[in-house]
Design a protein around this motif. Sequence first.
Motif, PDB file in Angstrom:
ATOM      1  N   ARG A  11       1.131  -1.063  -0.087  1.00 39.68           N
ATOM      2  CA  ARG A  11       0.081   0.006   0.003  1.00 39.68           C
ATOM      3  C   ARG A  11       0.925   1.276  -0.058  1.00 39.68           C
ATOM      4  NH1 ARG A  11      -3.786   2.002   4.813  1.00 39.68           N
ATOM      5  NH2 ARG A  11      -4.992   3.940   3.894  1.00 39.68           N
ATOM      6  N   ILE A  12       0.795   2.195  -0.998  1.00 37.55           N
ATOM      7  CA  ILE A  12       1.793   3.370  -1.060  1.00 37.55           C
ATOM      8  C   ILE A  12       0.492   4.336  -1.409  1.00 37.55           C
ATOM      9  CG2 ILE A  12       3.225   4.414  -2.739  1.00 37.55           C
ATOM     10  CD1 ILE A  12       4.086   1.494  -3.431  1.00 37.55           C
ATOM     11  N   LEU A  13       1.034   5.591  -0.117  1.00 40.98           N
ATOM     12  CA  LEU A  13       0.431   7.014  -0.462  1.00 40.98           C
ATOM     13  C   LEU A  13       1.042   7.960  -0.757  1.00 40.98           C
ATOM     14  CD1 LEU A  13      -2.638   7.845   0.611  1.00 40.98           C
ATOM     15  CD2 LEU A  13      -0.989   8.522   2.761  1.00 40.98           C
ATOM     16  N   CYS A  54       0.392   2.339   6.129  1.00 40.45           N
ATOM     17  CA  CYS A  54       0.781   2.069   4.814  1.00 40.45           C
ATOM     18  C   CYS A  54       1.879   1.581   4.991  1.00 40.45           C
ATOM     19  CB  CYS A  54       0.916   3.605   3.713  1.00 40.45           C
ATOM     20  SG  CYS A  54      -0.910   4.142   3.372  1.00 40.45           S
ATOM     21  N   ASP A  55       2.423   1.052   3.689  1.00 38.29           N
ATOM     22  CA  ASP A  55       4.157   0.424   3.476  1.00 38.29           C
ATOM     23  C   ASP A  55       4.456   2.068   3.186  1.00 38.29           C
ATOM     24  OD1 ASP A  55       3.692  -2.741   3.980  1.00 38.29           O
ATOM     25  OD2 ASP A  55       2.316  -2.570   2.046  1.00 38.29           O
ATOM     26  N   LEU A  56       4.187   2.967   2.447  1.00 32.11           N
ATOM     27  CA  LEU A  56       5.637   3.162   1.884  1.00 32.11           C
ATOM     28  C   LEU A  56       4.463   4.878   1.639  1.00 32.11           C
ATOM     29  CD1 LEU A  56       7.673   4.314   0.302  1.00 32.11           C
ATOM     30  CD2 LEU A  56       6.798   4.013  -1.800  1.00 32.11           C
ATOM     31  N   ARG A  84       9.567   5.897   4.962  1.00 31.06           N
ATOM     32  CA  ARG A  84       8.780   7.535   4.281  1.00 31.06           C
ATOM     33  C   ARG A  84       9.598   8.032   3.089  1.00 31.06           C
ATOM     34  NH1 ARG A  84       8.637   6.315   9.349  1.00 31.06           N
ATOM     35  NH2 ARG A  84      10.750   6.983   9.993  1.00 31.06           N
ATOM     36  N   VAL A  85       9.170   8.426   1.962  1.00 30.46           N
ATOM     37  CA  VAL A  85      10.471   9.355   0.972  1.00 30.46           C
ATOM     38  C   VAL A  85       9.708  10.887   0.758  1.00 30.46           C
ATOM     39  CG1 VAL A  85      11.039   8.923  -1.282  1.00 30.46           C
ATOM     40  CG2 VAL A  85      10.630   6.889  -0.380  1.00 30.46           C
ATOM     41  N   LEU A  86      10.395  11.594   0.972  1.00 30.26           N
ATOM     42  CA  LEU A  86      10.435  12.797   1.214  1.00 30.26           C
ATOM     43  C   LEU A  86      10.518  13.655  -0.713  1.00 30.26           C
ATOM     44  CD1 LEU A  86       9.363  15.731   2.208  1.00 30.26           C
ATOM     45  CD2 LEU A  86      12.091  15.998   2.950  1.00 30.26           C
ATOM     46  N   LEU A  87       9.844  13.536  -0.669  1.00 29.71           N
ATOM     47  CA  LEU A  87       9.814  14.284  -3.183  1.00 29.71           C
ATOM     48  C   LEU A  87       9.769  15.624  -2.620  1.00 29.71           C
ATOM     49  CD1 LEU A  87       9.927  13.147  -6.055  1.00 29.71           C
ATOM     50  CD2 LEU A  87       7.377  12.551  -5.646  1.00 29.71           C
ATOM     51  N   THR A  88      10.798  16.276  -3.271  1.00 27.93           N
ATOM     52  CA  THR A  88      10.377  17.881  -2.986  1.00 27.93           C
ATOM     53  C   THR A  88      11.161  18.557  -3.985  1.00 27.93           C
ATOM     54  OG1 THR A  88      10.354  20.033  -1.827  1.00 27.93           O
ATOM     55  CG2 THR A  88      11.509  18.412  -0.978  1.00 27.93           C
ATOM     56  N   GLY A  89      10.387  19.887  -4.363  1.00 25.04           N
ATOM     57  CA  GLY A  89      11.449  20.839  -5.529  1.00 25.04           C
ATOM     58  C   GLY A  89      12.114  21.653  -4.564  1.00 25.04           C
ATOM     59  N   HIS A  90      11.343  21.795  -3.616  1.00 29.18           N
ATOM     60  CA  HIS A  90      12.471  23.317  -2.276  1.00 29.18           C
ATOM     61  C   HIS A  90      11.822  22.739  -1.303  1.00 29.18           C
ATOM     62  CE1 HIS A  90      11.323  25.590  -6.765  1.00 29.18           C
ATOM     63  NE2 HIS A  90      10.274  24.796  -6.033  1.00 29.18           N
ATOM     64  N   GLY A 103      15.277  10.028  11.735  1.00 27.67           N
ATOM     65  CA  GLY A 103      14.890   8.600  11.196  1.00 27.67           C
ATOM     66  C   GLY A 103      13.110   9.226  10.551  1.00 27.67           C
ATOM     67  N   ASP A 104      12.390  10.322  10.969  1.00 27.15           N
ATOM     68  CA  ASP A 104      11.611  11.087   9.861  1.00 27.15           C
ATOM     69  C   ASP A 104      11.561  10.341   8.495  1.00 27.15           C
ATOM     70  OD1 ASP A 104      10.985  11.332  12.788  1.00 27.15           O
ATOM     71  OD2 ASP A 104      11.441  13.882  12.478  1.00 27.15           O
ATOM     72  N   ILE A 105      12.675  10.513   7.974  1.00 29.19           N
ATOM     73  CA  ILE A 105      12.271  10.091   6.138  1.00 29.19           C
ATOM     74  C   ILE A 105      13.493   9.450   5.865  1.00 29.19           C
ATOM     75  CG2 ILE A 105      11.710  12.459   5.778  1.00 29.19           C
ATOM     76  CD1 ILE A 105      14.122  13.119   4.841  1.00 29.19           C
ATOM     77  N   HIS A 106      13.102   8.107   5.693  1.00 25.61           N
ATOM     78  CA  HIS A 106      14.161   7.121   4.739  1.00 25.61           C
ATOM     79  C   HIS A 106      14.954   7.224   3.594  1.00 25.61           C
ATOM     80  CE1 HIS A 106      11.056   5.259   7.227  1.00 25.61           C
ATOM     81  NE2 HIS A 106      12.679   4.561   7.333  1.00 25.61           N
ATOM     82  N   ARG A 107      14.722   8.126   3.282  1.00 26.55           N
ATOM     83  CA  ARG A 107      15.089   8.687   1.766  1.00 26.55           C
ATOM     84  C   ARG A 107      14.520  10.143   1.078  1.00 26.55           C
ATOM     85  NH1 ARG A 107      17.059   4.179  -1.468  1.00 26.55           N
ATOM     86  NH2 ARG A 107      18.061   5.395  -3.112  1.00 26.55           N
ATOM     87  N   PHE A 108      15.056  10.592   0.571  1.00 27.53           N
ATOM     88  CA  PHE A 108      15.031  12.213  -0.509  1.00 27.53           C
ATOM     89  C   PHE A 108      14.806  11.624  -1.275  1.00 27.53           C
ATOM     90  CE2 PHE A 108      15.990  16.087  -1.888  1.00 27.53           C
ATOM     91  CZ  PHE A 108      15.404  17.099  -1.049  1.00 27.53           C
ATOM     92  N   VAL A 109      14.465  12.683  -2.449  1.00 30.35           N
ATOM     93  CA  VAL A 109      13.923  12.677  -3.185  1.00 30.35           C
ATOM     94  C   VAL A 109      13.632  13.653  -3.679  1.00 30.35           C
ATOM     95  CG1 VAL A 109      13.502  11.944  -5.657  1.00 30.35           C
ATOM     96  CG2 VAL A 109      13.238  10.218  -3.574  1.00 30.35           C
TER      97      VAL A 109
END
Length: 166
Positions: A11-13, A54-56, A84-90, A103-109
């Motif tokens: 399950r991905i949100l 959710c899984d991700l 948790r993956v953070l996806l952002t431009g700014h 440990g709040d996020i696992h990856r940053f994209v």
Amino acid sequence: MPADTDAAKPRILLVDDEVQITTALSRELRGQPFDVRAVNDAQSLMQEASQGECDLVISDNNMPGMTGLEFFSSLKALHPNTRRVLLTGHTDMERAVQAFNDGDIHRFVNKPWNKDELLGIIEQELKNLRNQREIERSRTELESESKERSTQLSQVFSELKQAKTQ
């Protein structure tokens, strides 16, 4: 499709206040073996998070009402196993690094994302989650087995003690 198959799908949100972003992300994940949900506001986000783990979660940071980093901090407390993956431009890189370190996020994209890179990150994070769950399952089995063995040893010790006194 049988319900069993749906239940087995990760399950991905997807979270972004811009509908076109969640639509584009959903399109990128179309055809993948995922149960994908998308939300575009803080109220829907909190409602979705409260409905179960959710899984991700892939979330933008800059949103009205609640930043992605604030949401991830709350999500970590509510569902600590969710990847948790953070996806952002700014974003404030110092704050993002601190969130990663905490440990709040696992990856940053970064936006714009590369589809293949994003799919690779999703697969890796889901693999990390499966490994984490397997470790937890093994630990639980070992704890149960250890308790059972301790009980057996206590019984044998009691029997030996009783036999010695007779």
